[in-house]
Write a protein that holds these residues in place. Structure first.
Motif, short mmCIF file in Angstrom:
data_model
loop_
_atom_site.label_atom_id
_atom_site.label_comp_id
_atom_site.label_asym_id
_atom_site.label_seq_id
_atom_site.Cartn_x
_atom_site.Cartn_y
_atom_site.Cartn_z
N MET A 143 10.76 110.44 27.29
CA MET A 143 11.32 110.42 25.94
C MET A 143 10.21 110.73 24.92
SD MET A 143 13.35 107.39 23.97
CE MET A 143 12.04 106.55 23.11
N LYS A 144 10.52 111.62 23.99
CA LYS A 144 9.56 111.99 22.96
C LYS A 144 9.39 110.84 21.97
CE LYS A 144 10.88 116.85 22.87
NZ LYS A 144 11.40 117.94 22.03
N SER A 145 8.19 110.75 21.44
CA SER A 145 7.94 109.76 20.39
C SER A 145 8.45 110.31 19.07
CB SER A 145 6.44 109.46 20.28
OG SER A 145 5.77 110.58 19.73
N LEU A 146 8.64 109.42 18.11
CA LEU A 146 9.09 109.83 16.78
C LEU A 146 8.08 110.81 16.17
CD1 LEU A 146 11.24 109.54 14.60
CD2 LEU A 146 9.97 107.59 13.71
N GLN A 147 6.80 110.54 16.36
CA GLN A 147 5.76 111.42 15.82
C GLN A 147 5.85 112.82 16.43
OE1 GLN A 147 3.95 110.73 13.16
NE2 GLN A 147 3.23 112.83 13.24
N THR A 148 6.12 112.89 17.72
CA THR A 148 6.26 114.19 18.38
C THR A 148 7.46 114.94 17.81
OG1 THR A 148 5.27 113.32 20.39
CG2 THR A 148 6.57 115.34 20.61
N TRP A 149 8.58 114.24 17.61
CA TRP A 149 9.76 114.87 17.01
C TRP A 149 9.41 115.41 15.62
CZ3 TRP A 149 13.87 116.49 19.37
CH2 TRP A 149 14.39 115.82 20.48
N PHE A 150 8.72 114.59 14.81
CA PHE A 150 8.36 115.01 13.45
C PHE A 150 7.44 116.24 13.48
CE2 PHE A 150 8.95 110.57 11.37
CZ PHE A 150 10.31 110.76 11.34
N GLU A 151 6.48 116.26 14.39
CA GLU A 151 5.57 117.41 14.49
C GLU A 151 6.34 118.68 14.84
OE1 GLU A 151 2.62 116.11 17.31
OE2 GLU A 151 1.78 114.65 15.89
N GLU A 152 7.26 118.58 15.78
CA GLU A 152 8.07 119.74 16.16
C GLU A 152 8.98 120.18 15.01
OE1 GLU A 152 10.10 119.80 19.96
OE2 GLU A 152 8.62 118.42 20.78
N TYR A 153 9.56 119.21 14.31
CA TYR A 153 10.45 119.51 13.20
C TYR A 153 9.68 120.17 12.06
CZ TYR A 153 14.38 118.78 9.95
OH TYR A 153 15.42 118.96 9.07
N SER A 154 8.47 119.70 11.82
CA SER A 154 7.66 120.21 10.72
C SER A 154 7.26 121.67 10.87
CB SER A 154 6.39 119.35 10.56
OG SER A 154 6.74 118.05 10.16
N VAL A 155 7.24 122.16 12.11
CA VAL A 155 6.85 123.55 12.35
C VAL A 155 7.72 124.52 11.54
CG1 VAL A 155 6.79 125.38 14.12
CG2 VAL A 155 5.84 123.11 14.61
N SER A 156 9.01 124.23 11.45
CA SER A 156 9.90 125.12 10.70
C SER A 156 10.22 124.59 9.31
CB SER A 156 11.21 125.37 11.49
OG SER A 156 11.87 124.15 11.72
N HIS A 157 9.34 123.72 8.81
CA HIS A 157 9.52 123.14 7.47
C HIS A 157 8.16 123.03 6.77
CE1 HIS A 157 12.97 121.83 9.90
NE2 HIS A 157 13.64 122.02 8.78
#
Length: 153
Positions: free
Chosen positions: A1-15
């Motif tokens: 399971m991904k951590s919240l920080q990992t999700w945020f880093e991936e999301y931030s790439v396109s933002h």
């Protein structure tokens, strides 16, 4: 399971674009709010016993949000609490809106305008929305906005 920080880093790439971020800060919560409103309009006769708790709890949005909040609490207790507060605001806000106008019509319009804004922001950004890669990003977006708002304080 991904951590919240990992999700945020991936999301931030396109933002990364400032304008796209600003659009997201408005449109993501608006879309979340409208989805709660849309789900509140589902027939809810089977949930009538929940009205004993409070009229706001006797709808499918309340039930769905329990599962959505489990997702957030699983990622982070702090984020779970923040999303619990935002979800409660969405339930109460939609309950109030429904007292005055058609919640279905209101939610469809708000949902549509929110997504138009989102896609415009991604056009400016020049990158596809994250949810195209993974639908879980539809839940990460609201957490990312909440995190960004609290982090800037």
């Amino acid at each position: 399971m991904k951590s919240l920080q990992t999700w945020f880093e991936e999301y931030s790439v396109s933002h990364q674009n400032v304008t796209n971020k600003q659009i997201h800060y408005i449109c993501v919560p608006v879309i979340f709010f409208s989805v709660v409103g849309l789900v509140m309009t589902f027939p809810n006769e089977i949930l009538a016993p929940l009205a004993a708790i409070h009229p706001i709890t006797a709808n499918w949005a309340f039930v769905v949000l329990i599962f959505v909040l489990l997702f957030y609490f699983r990622l982070s207790f702090s984020m779970g609490l923040k999303m619990l507060l935002f979800s409660a605001i969405c339930l109460v806000g939609n309950f109030i809106v429904a007292q005055f106008i058609s919640l279905l019509l209101f939610s469809v319009i708000v949902f549509s305008v929110g997504w138009i804004g989102q896609f415009y922001g991604h056009k400016i950004e020049g990158k596809k929305p994250s949810f195209i890669k993974d639908l879980q990003f539809l839940l990460i977006g609201p957490a990312w906005v909440i995190h960004s708002v609290f982090a800037s304080k």
